[in-house]
Design a protein around this motif. Structure first.
Motif, PDB file in Angstrom:
ATOM      1  N   LEU A  76      79.833 -83.605 -81.829  1.00 52.53           N
ATOM      2  CA  LEU A  76      80.647 -82.500 -81.351  1.00 52.53           C
ATOM      3  C   LEU A  76      82.063 -82.636 -81.897  1.00 52.53           C
ATOM      4  O   LEU A  76      82.614 -83.732 -81.937  1.00 52.53           O
ATOM      5  N   ILE A  77      82.636 -81.522 -82.289  1.00 53.72           N
ATOM      6  CA  ILE A  77      84.014 -81.509 -82.767  1.00 53.72           C
ATOM      7  C   ILE A  77      84.862 -80.786 -81.736  1.00 53.72           C
ATOM      8  O   ILE A  77      84.667 -79.591 -81.485  1.00 53.72           O
ATOM      9  N   LEU A  78      85.794 -81.493 -81.135  1.00 55.09           N
ATOM     10  CA  LEU A  78      86.672 -80.928 -80.131  1.00 55.09           C
ATOM     11  C   LEU A  78      88.087 -80.810 -80.692  1.00 55.09           C
ATOM     12  O   LEU A  78      88.469 -81.568 -81.581  1.00 55.09           O
ATOM     13  N   ASN A  79      88.844 -79.900 -80.136  1.00 49.71           N
ATOM     14  CA  ASN A  79      90.204 -79.657 -80.627  1.00 49.71           C
ATOM     15  C   ASN A  79      91.164 -79.677 -79.450  1.00 49.71           C
ATOM     16  O   ASN A  79      91.088 -78.828 -78.572  1.00 49.71           O
ATOM     17  N   GLY A  80      92.046 -80.679 -79.411  1.00 48.06           N
ATOM     18  CA  GLY A  80      92.996 -80.754 -78.305  1.00 48.06           C
ATOM     19  C   GLY A  80      93.367 -82.179 -77.965  1.00 48.06           C
ATOM     20  O   GLY A  80      93.270 -83.080 -78.802  1.00 48.06           O
ATOM     21  N   ASP A  81      93.774 -82.401 -76.739  1.00 53.91           N
ATOM     22  CA  ASP A  81      94.247 -83.700 -76.275  1.00 53.91           C
ATOM     23  C   ASP A  81      93.055 -84.604 -75.942  1.00 53.91           C
ATOM     24  O   ASP A  81      92.300 -84.314 -75.004  1.00 53.91           O
ATOM     25  N   PRO A  82      92.869 -85.715 -76.661  1.00 54.18           N
ATOM     26  CA  PRO A  82      91.720 -86.591 -76.390  1.00 54.18           C
ATOM     27  C   PRO A  82      91.715 -87.154 -74.976  1.00 54.18           C
ATOM     28  O   PRO A  82      90.638 -87.421 -74.426  1.00 54.18           O
ATOM     29  N   ILE A  83      92.886 -87.350 -74.385  1.00 56.98           N
ATOM     30  CA  ILE A  83      92.945 -87.918 -73.036  1.00 56.98           C
ATOM     31  C   ILE A  83      92.188 -87.031 -72.052  1.00 56.98           C
ATOM     32  O   ILE A  83      91.488 -87.519 -71.159  1.00 56.98           O
ATOM     33  N   GLU A  84      92.294 -85.740 -72.229  1.00 57.75           N
ATOM     34  CA  GLU A  84      91.589 -84.809 -71.342  1.00 57.75           C
ATOM     35  C   GLU A  84      90.165 -84.541 -71.822  1.00 57.75           C
ATOM     36  O   GLU A  84      89.230 -84.477 -71.019  1.00 57.75           O
ATOM     37  N   LEU A  85      89.999 -84.388 -73.139  1.00 52.00           N
ATOM     38  CA  LEU A  85      88.706 -83.924 -73.653  1.00 52.00           C
ATOM     39  C   LEU A  85      87.609 -84.980 -73.573  1.00 52.00           C
ATOM     40  O   LEU A  85      86.453 -84.657 -73.282  1.00 52.00           O
ATOM     41  N   ILE A  86      87.923 -86.245 -73.843  1.00 47.81           N
ATOM     42  CA  ILE A  86      86.897 -87.291 -73.762  1.00 47.81           C
ATOM     43  C   ILE A  86      86.388 -87.416 -72.338  1.00 47.81           C
ATOM     44  O   ILE A  86      85.176 -87.515 -72.084  1.00 47.81           O
ATOM     45  N   SER A  87      87.304 -87.367 -71.382  1.00 45.17           N
ATOM     46  CA  SER A  87      86.919 -87.442 -69.973  1.00 45.17           C
ATOM     47  C   SER A  87      86.068 -86.238 -69.575  1.00 45.17           C
ATOM     48  O   SER A  87      85.047 -86.377 -68.888  1.00 45.17           O
ATOM     49  N   GLU A  91      82.066 -86.163 -68.337  1.00 46.73           N
ATOM     50  CA  GLU A  91      81.628 -85.565 -67.080  1.00 46.73           C
ATOM     51  C   GLU A  91      80.514 -84.544 -67.313  1.00 46.73           C
ATOM     52  O   GLU A  91      79.519 -84.515 -66.571  1.00 46.73           O
ATOM     53  N   LEU A  92      80.656 -83.729 -68.335  1.00 50.86           N
ATOM     54  CA  LEU A  92      79.667 -82.682 -68.607  1.00 50.86           C
ATOM     55  C   LEU A  92      78.288 -83.244 -68.936  1.00 50.86           C
ATOM     56  O   LEU A  92      77.269 -82.688 -68.522  1.00 50.86           O
ATOM     57  N   VAL A  93      78.255 -84.348 -69.698  1.00 53.68           N
ATOM     58  CA  VAL A  93      76.958 -84.887 -70.142  1.00 53.68           C
ATOM     59  C   VAL A  93      76.540 -86.091 -69.313  1.00 53.68           C
ATOM     60  O   VAL A  93      75.547 -86.747 -69.630  1.00 53.68           O
ATOM     61  N   LYS A 118      91.767 -93.867 -67.597  1.00 54.12           N
ATOM     62  CA  LYS A 118      91.237 -92.657 -66.957  1.00 54.12           C
ATOM     63  C   LYS A 118      89.718 -92.762 -66.780  1.00 54.12           C
ATOM     64  O   LYS A 118      89.181 -92.452 -65.708  1.00 54.12           O
ATOM     65  N   LEU A 119      89.022 -93.216 -67.810  1.00 55.13           N
ATOM     66  CA  LEU A 119      87.571 -93.356 -67.733  1.00 55.13           C
ATOM     67  C   LEU A 119      87.166 -94.419 -66.724  1.00 55.13           C
ATOM     68  O   LEU A 119      86.162 -94.281 -66.021  1.00 55.13           O
ATOM     69  N   SER A 120      87.942 -95.493 -66.670  1.00 55.69           N
ATOM     70  CA  SER A 120      87.642 -96.566 -65.723  1.00 55.69           C
ATOM     71  C   SER A 120      87.757 -96.066 -64.288  1.00 55.69           C
ATOM     72  O   SER A 120      86.923 -96.396 -63.430  1.00 55.69           O
ATOM     73  N   LYS A 121      88.766 -95.250 -64.012  1.00 54.23           N
ATOM     74  CA  LYS A 121      88.938 -94.679 -62.679  1.00 54.23           C
ATOM     75  C   LYS A 121      87.767 -93.767 -62.324  1.00 54.23           C
ATOM     76  O   LYS A 121      87.448 -93.580 -61.143  1.00 54.23           O
ATOM     77  N   GLU A 122      87.143 -93.195 -63.361  1.00 51.07           N
ATOM     78  CA  GLU A 122      85.989 -92.321 -63.157  1.00 51.07           C
ATOM     79  C   GLU A 122      84.677 -93.096 -63.120  1.00 51.07           C
ATOM     80  O   GLU A 122      83.589 -92.511 -63.159  1.00 51.07           O
ATOM     81  N   LYS A 123      84.791 -94.427 -63.081  1.00 53.71           N
ATOM     82  CA  LYS A 123      83.630 -95.332 -62.973  1.00 53.71           C
ATOM     83  C   LYS A 123      82.751 -95.297 -64.227  1.00 53.71           C
ATOM     84  O   LYS A 123      81.529 -95.463 -64.149  1.00 53.71           O
TER      85      LYS A 123
END
Length: 493
Positions: A76-87, A91-93, A118-123
């Motif tokens: 997948l190719i995403l466009n934007g801030d990785p801090i928000e998009l990776i998280s 969550e989606l998958v 951020k990912l660690s806080k999301e377990k």
């Protein structure tokens, strides 16, 4: 062993072959998808990248996306801030694990730390790997447990550490396996992406990639010697090795009119080929000969790999290099910074043939021969008295292989502001031309309006007004300007 739903985040590793993080992810995941984030802060044409590099990136991503599909999954190719998009993607998958290979630039280190937290806080579990360097920087220390500041001792320690870890008597380094087959998303997970605002990324004709390329004005792809994509990078390495060009690298590398370098700088910077595969290619050539000249040439090329790692180690250990000089006294240098001179330099209109030929090569092809990079950098700083940081930025906005560590290290070396133990080095552009372009072939290629000038006059720059054909007169006197530079330098010393 329990396997999990995972994401692999590509960054400076746009390949399947010898990709440490990707292999570990494929080995330990029940299903795996890839992602690449077009980070606006790394795609800033005014500071961090060039149109040539964006072309190389876009074309490499198209091939990488196809390779993910061939293996049964998707990139997948995403466009934007990785801090928000990776998280958000995790969550989606319902990804339980996220894998990536570490980067070494200050912005990326800080960004990755925020993402991992951020990912660690999301377990979710985060697994990172060192992939873009042959030797772990934490292992390359002096006897006083300090980072190296001089290339020579660094190189000797670097080679010693490689010799300890080599996997066989033929000097090859172990590489990771290539993931053959992957299990991708199921229909429910695909549906969750399609129904989100990430849906434009799901096809192999990613809107983000094609926008990146369609908005790009770089159209001299036929002139650029660096070819995008993993398959082309392997071809270029094999050609360099098996044609025997590497065997004459020791001397031929300094002749800009010859095609006698590997042209793998962009591939190593964006990771369409790994540094270990490149090392092994050199060892294959070395193992095939007992000719001392050829071995010396191969060793010289290997030292270029060490220079690459030296500059990356320098940036890791001294991140302040990104902002300014290693030698603090250069903060007080009274730069003249004449805008008209800087513009003439950038446009290849200084009236100094070797300088203008090199700058036109950069402008037309997105690449410049390394010998010429040193010549034009010395000229900007020590003839034109322009702050080296302006040249460094100009290169980052122009080069297909623009790399913060290598570019910064090269400019600080040329400017005498870096770690080089020989700080006072001034290149005479006319002597450099006579030594490395003795027939004027390189100059004539990039400045065709001077093709009729005799070679001695072409190299010396002594061209009469009647013969110039609109080519400008020299904007400065090398002798006068370097005298001024030396005086200014002595005052800050």
């Amino acid at each position: 062993m329990t396997k999990f739903q995972s994401i692999f985040w590509h960054r400076r590793d746009l390949r399947f072959g010898d990709n440490i993080g990707l292999f570990e992810a494929s080995k330990n995941s029940k299903s795996l998808i890839g992602v690449y984030v077009l980070d606006p802060k790394l795609l800033d044409l005014n500071r961090t990248t060039s149109e040539a590099k964006n072309w190389f990136l876009g074309e490499s991503l198209i091939e990488l996306q196809k390779n993910w599909e061939i293996r049964g999954s998707r990139l997948l190719i995403l466009n934007g801030d990785p801090i928000e998009l990776i998280s958000k993607l995790a969550e989606l998958v319902h990804a339980e694990c996220i894998y990536w290979n570490e980067n070494i630039e200050p912005y990326e280190i800080n960004r990755d730390k925020q993402i991992a937290e951020k990912l660690s806080k999301e377990k979710r579990k985060v697994y990172t790997f060192l992939d873009q360097l042959i030797v772990n920087p934490s292992n390359i220390k002096t006897n006083n447990d300090e980072p190296y500041k001089v290339y020579g001792p660094f190189y000797r320690k670097w080679i010693d550490l490689i010799n300890i870890t080599k996997s066989s008597e033929n000097n090859l380094i172990q590489t990771s396996e290539t993931a053959k087959q992957l299990t991708g998303l199921n229909e429910r997970e695909l549906s969750s992406i399609k129904n989100s605002d990430l849906n434009y990324c799901i096809t192999n004709k990613s809107k983000s990639i094609y926008e990146l390329l369609s908005l790009n004005r770089f159209n001299k792809t036929n002139l650029c010697p660096c070819k995008p994509g993993e398959s082309e990078s392997i071809k270029q390495l094999n050609s360099f090795i098996h044609s025997g060009v590497i065997n004459s690298y020791n001397k031929a590398r300094d002749i800009p009119s010859l095609e006698n370098t590997s042209h793998l700088s962009a591939a190593l910077s964006l990771g369409t080929i790994s540094c270990r595969v490149v090392w092994n290619g050199a060892q294959v050539s070395k193992n095939a000969t007992d000719d001392e000249y050829k071995i010396n040439s191969i060793d010289t090329w290997i030292k270029e790999l060490a220079w690459r790692e030296f500059y990356q180690n320098a940036l890791i250990n001294f991140p302040e290099l990104e902002k300014g000089p290693y030698r603090e006294k250069w903060l007080d240098f009274p730069w003249q910074n004449r805008p008209d001179w800087f513009e003439a330099w950038g446009d290849g209109l200084t009236g100094i043939p070797i300088i203008d030929a090199a700058m036109r090569q950069l402008k037309c092809s997105g690449w410049m021969h390394n010998r010429c990079r040193m010549i034009v950098a010395s000229f900007l700083v020590k003839d034109l008295l322009i702050d080296w940081r302006l040249g460094e930025l100009f290169f980052m906005k122009s080069l297909v292989d623009g790399d913060l560590a290598a570019n910064n290290g090269g400019w600080q070396w040329s400017a005498s502001s870096g770690m080089d133990p020989k700080p006072m080095r001034i290149f005479n552009p006319f002597r450099q031309a006579s030594k490395f372009d003795e027939d004027g072939e390189y100059i004539r290629k990039w400045i065709p309006e001077l093709s009729h000038i005799s070679t001695p006059n072409l190299l010396s720059g002594e061209i009469s007004s009647a013969e110039r054909n609109s080519y400008p007169k020299p904007i400065i006197s090398h002798k006068n300007q370097t005298s001024i530079f030396k005086e200014l330098y002595s005052n800050i010393k």
